[in-house]
Design an enzyme around this catalytic site. Structure first.
Site, PDB file in Angstrom:
ATOM      1  N   HIS A   1      15.267  16.296  14.250  1.00 17.17           N
ATOM      2  CA  HIS A   1      15.172  15.030  13.508  1.00 17.17           C
ATOM      3  C   HIS A   1      13.886  15.099  12.678  1.00 17.17           C
ATOM      4  O   HIS A   1      12.922  15.763  13.077  1.00 17.17           O
ATOM      5  CB  HIS A   1      15.072  13.911  14.556  1.00 17.17           C
ATOM      6  CG  HIS A   1      15.144  12.522  14.021  1.00 17.17           C
ATOM      7  ND1 HIS A   1      14.076  11.894  13.430  1.00 17.17           N
ATOM      8  CD2 HIS A   1      16.148  11.610  14.025  1.00 17.17           C
ATOM      9  CE1 HIS A   1      14.420  10.669  13.094  1.00 17.17           C
ATOM     10  NE2 HIS A   1      15.677  10.465  13.444  1.00 17.17           N
TER      11      HIS A   1
ATOM     12  N   ASP B   1      11.261  16.362  22.293  1.00 15.32           N
ATOM     13  CA  ASP B   1      11.725  15.109  21.714  1.00 15.32           C
ATOM     14  C   ASP B   1      12.909  14.634  22.563  1.00 15.32           C
ATOM     15  O   ASP B   1      14.017  15.162  22.449  1.00 15.32           O
ATOM     16  CB  ASP B   1      12.137  15.368  20.259  1.00 15.32           C
ATOM     17  CG  ASP B   1      12.830  14.171  19.629  1.00 15.32           C
ATOM     18  OD1 ASP B   1      13.095  13.184  20.344  1.00 15.32           O
ATOM     19  OD2 ASP B   1      13.124  14.233  18.415  1.00 15.32           O
TER      20      ASP B   1
ATOM     21  N   GLN C   1      17.043  11.328  22.361  1.00 18.99           N
ATOM     22  CA  GLN C   1      18.478  11.242  22.649  1.00 18.99           C
ATOM     23  C   GLN C   1      18.817  11.608  24.089  1.00 18.99           C
ATOM     24  O   GLN C   1      19.883  11.253  24.578  1.00 18.99           O
ATOM     25  CB  GLN C   1      19.272  12.155  21.698  1.00 18.99           C
ATOM     26  CG  GLN C   1      19.228  11.743  20.239  1.00 18.99           C
ATOM     27  CD  GLN C   1      19.888  10.388  19.962  1.00 18.99           C
ATOM     28  OE1 GLN C   1      20.640   9.860  20.781  1.00 18.99           O
ATOM     29  NE2 GLN C   1      19.576   9.817  18.823  1.00 18.99           N
TER      30      GLN C   1
ATOM     31  N   LYS D   1      16.773   3.035  22.287  1.00 17.96           N
ATOM     32  CA  LYS D   1      18.001   3.841  22.429  1.00 17.96           C
ATOM     33  C   LYS D   1      18.498   3.841  23.869  1.00 17.96           C
ATOM     34  O   LYS D   1      19.529   4.425  24.181  1.00 17.96           O
ATOM     35  CB  LYS D   1      17.737   5.282  21.979  1.00 17.96           C
ATOM     36  CG  LYS D   1      17.437   5.417  20.483  1.00 17.96           C
ATOM     37  CD  LYS D   1      17.307   6.853  20.100  1.00 17.96           C
ATOM     38  CE  LYS D   1      16.617   7.052  18.774  1.00 17.96           C
ATOM     39  NZ  LYS D   1      17.489   6.796  17.616  1.00 17.96           N
TER      40      LYS D   1
ATOM     41  N   CYS E   1      18.676  11.461   9.362  1.00 24.37           N
ATOM     42  CA  CYS E   1      17.289  11.975   9.413  1.00 24.37           C
ATOM     43  C   CYS E   1      17.259  13.455   9.790  1.00 24.37           C
ATOM     44  O   CYS E   1      16.324  13.904  10.456  1.00 24.37           O
ATOM     45  CB  CYS E   1      16.418  11.157  10.356  1.00 24.37           C
ATOM     46  SG  CYS E   1      16.282   9.448   9.891  1.00 24.37           S
TER      47      CYS E   1
HETATM   48  N1  PMP Z   1      14.370  12.241  17.529  1.00 23.87           N
HETATM   49  C1  PMP Z   1      15.683  12.121  17.643  1.00 23.87           C
HETATM   50  C2  PMP Z   1      16.485  13.277  18.172  1.00 23.87           C
HETATM   51  C3  PMP Z   1      16.303  10.931  17.274  1.00 23.87           C
HETATM   52  O1  PMP Z   1      17.620  10.811  17.367  1.00 23.87           O
HETATM   53  C4  PMP Z   1      15.520   9.866  16.789  1.00 23.87           C
HETATM   54  C5  PMP Z   1      16.149   8.554  16.376  1.00 23.87           C
HETATM   55  N2  PMP Z   1      17.259   8.688  15.564  1.00 23.87           N
HETATM   56  C6  PMP Z   1      14.148  10.049  16.710  1.00 23.87           C
HETATM   57  C7  PMP Z   1      13.599  11.245  17.090  1.00 23.87           C
HETATM   58  C8  PMP Z   1      13.243   8.979  16.202  1.00 23.87           C
HETATM   59  O2  PMP Z   1      13.311   7.870  17.011  1.00 23.87           O
HETATM   60  P1  PMP Z   1      12.537   6.536  16.596  1.00 23.87           P
HETATM   61  O3  PMP Z   1      13.070   6.171  15.246  1.00 23.87           O
HETATM   62  O4  PMP Z   1      12.891   5.567  17.658  1.00 23.87           O
HETATM   63  O5  PMP Z   1      11.107   6.900  16.538  1.00 23.87           O
END
Ligand code: PMP
Length: 430
Positions: free
Chosen positions: A137, A214, A217, A240, A386
């Site tokens: 991401h 990270d 998910q 999430k 993203c």
């Molecule tokens: N990493 C991953 C794998 C994600 O799916 C996301 C959210 N789509 C993020 C980071 C970023 O999360 P946040 O917008 O809550 O900071």
């Protein structure tokens, strides 16, 4: 899962979760969208919230609201207890032994940036290497691009296998003593791929690199045991995992957090302040400058309790069943669907990103797919999620994505499949 294998029609016989009871806990799931019952399949973007979390938020503001860690009065003490209670509960949820290793942030993005701007500035130098995977991401890519640029370091990319798994052999080939950091997702938000974190950590540590995972998910969808994963940092977002927006957390090894400089300066993070210099509060306060997001942190506790009561092993089994069902049904009903990610649900979370072939060479734009599904009350995510570089690799600028959680049902997968038939009819594919 036996319940899936045994069903001739591929329909899961039952979920290990009491999904009917769970759905009653989520007020939003009983609403209609565009005249249809809401089918919420955008959980990888953000999950819905159970009544327990919403009530904890309201209760906090109605009965407990005060600043934490400061005043001597009763409400302040209660608010502090609740706030610190979430820290302890989250530590337990991810298998950390010491709540001081949990730093509250706004989200995963801020947790990763915290490491980049503190540990990263301290430890990454000219010619050093940072390895990320090809499925990151932007949150786990851009902070490292900024750091590499600022410090004269190099980014390296651990590739995917042809079946969209993390290529451990190729990763091993990238490791060398110049690698100072390995920053990898635990579960891809596009492919659903689950990465072999304990292997990654072990190999990275052999060359002396620090490992950041990270977990945006993974933490919502599978049991997390920090000790088993063997990483040094782990980032997650409450929103999430049934919790409120505006709260995330960084878990870090205590000795690392203690040796890192502060991220943001201000109130609450100091020990002594003089006109020209200051000293820092012990961790985690050193990293929590200013009045934090108390109410949402407090309500996050109710989300952790809710997930804990369901059991994360059970949550994972439920989603494995749904994912397997979705992959089977969508492939059976839509041979013209390009589905990304691994087939093997042992290595895949409840995320199904796809593109629908249009007339001729191209695919139907994911926004059109999303719009037509929305007309039927079905919420999915469309776009690049993203993950622009990953989409380049997939040969598609964007995709449509369905993602599941504890309240989703096989009926909703069927609704998605029916919805895609409507998309194809509108686009003259049928
Ligand atoms: N990493 C991953 C794998 C994600 O799916 C996301 C959210 N789509 C993020 C980071 C970023 O999360 P946040 O917008 O809550 O900071």
């Amino acid at each position: 899962m036996a319940i899936l294998e045994s069903v001739g029609t591929v329909r899961p016989g039952h979920s290990p979760l009491d999904v009917t009871a769970i759905r009653h806990d989520f007020p939003i799931l009983s609403r209609e969208v565009n005249g249809h019952p809401l089918v919420y399949l955008d959980n990888a973007a953000t999950s819905q919230k159970p009544r327990q979390v919403i009530e904890a938020l309201v209760r906090y503001y109605e009965e407990q609201n005060a600043g934490v860690h400061r005043s001597a009065h009763t409400l302040a003490a209660r608010a502090t207890d609740l706030y610190e209670g979430t820290r302890a509960r989250l530590a337990e949820f991810i298998g950390a032994t010491d709540p001081r290793e949990i730093v509250f942030t706004r989200n995963t993005t801020e947790a990763i940036n915290l490491v980049a701007y503190t540990w990263g500035q301290q430890h990454i130098g000219k010619g050093d290497e940072i390895i990320v995977s090809q499925m990151e991401h932007h949150s786990n890519l851009v902070p490292w691009q900024l750091l590499a640029e600022a410090r004269g370091a190099h980014l390296r990319f651990a590739p995917l296998t042809p079946t969209h798994r993390f290529d451990l052999a190729a990763f091993r080939g990238l490791l060398n003593p110049r690698v100072k950091l390995v920053a990898v997702t635990h579960m891809s938000n596009v492919l659903g791929t689950i990465t072999p974190v304990s292997e990654i950590s072990r190999l990275a540590h052999e060359v002396g690199a620090v490992v950041l995972i990270d977990g945006a998910q993974s933490a919502p969808h599978m049991p997390i045991d920090i000790k088993h994963l063997g990483c040094d940092f782990f980032a997650l977002s409450a929103h999430k995992m049934l919790g409120p927006t505006g709260v995330g957390a960084l878990w870090g090894r205590l000795e690392l957090l203690e040796s890192m400089p502060p991220f943001l300066g201000g109130g609450s993070m100091i020990s002594e302040v003089q006109w020209t210099k200051s000293t820092w509060a012990p961790v985690p306060q050193k990293f929590e400058a200013g009045v934090p997001n108390i109410a949402d942190v407090v309500a996050f506790s109710a989300a952790l309790e809710y997930l804990g009561n369901l059991g994360m092993d059970t949550v994972r089994e439920h989603e494995k069943g749904l994912t397997k069902y979705a992959l089977t049904v969508l492939r059976r009903d839509h041979p013209d669907l390009i589905i990304y990610g691994p087939n093997d649900v042992e290595w895949r979370g409840g995320i199904v990103a796809f593109n629908l072939r249009g007339r001729g060479e191209g695919t139907i734009h994911s926004h059109d797919v999303g719009q037509i599904l929305d007309d039927q009350g079905i919420a999915i995510r469309t776009g690049h999620h993203c993950c622009k570089p990953l989409h380049t690799l997939l040969g598609a600028p964007e995709s449509a994505r369905a993602s599941f959680y504890v309240y989703n049902t096989p009926d909703e997968v069927d609704a998605l499949s029916r919805g895609l038939h409507v998309v194809k009819r509108i686009f003259g594919r049928r």
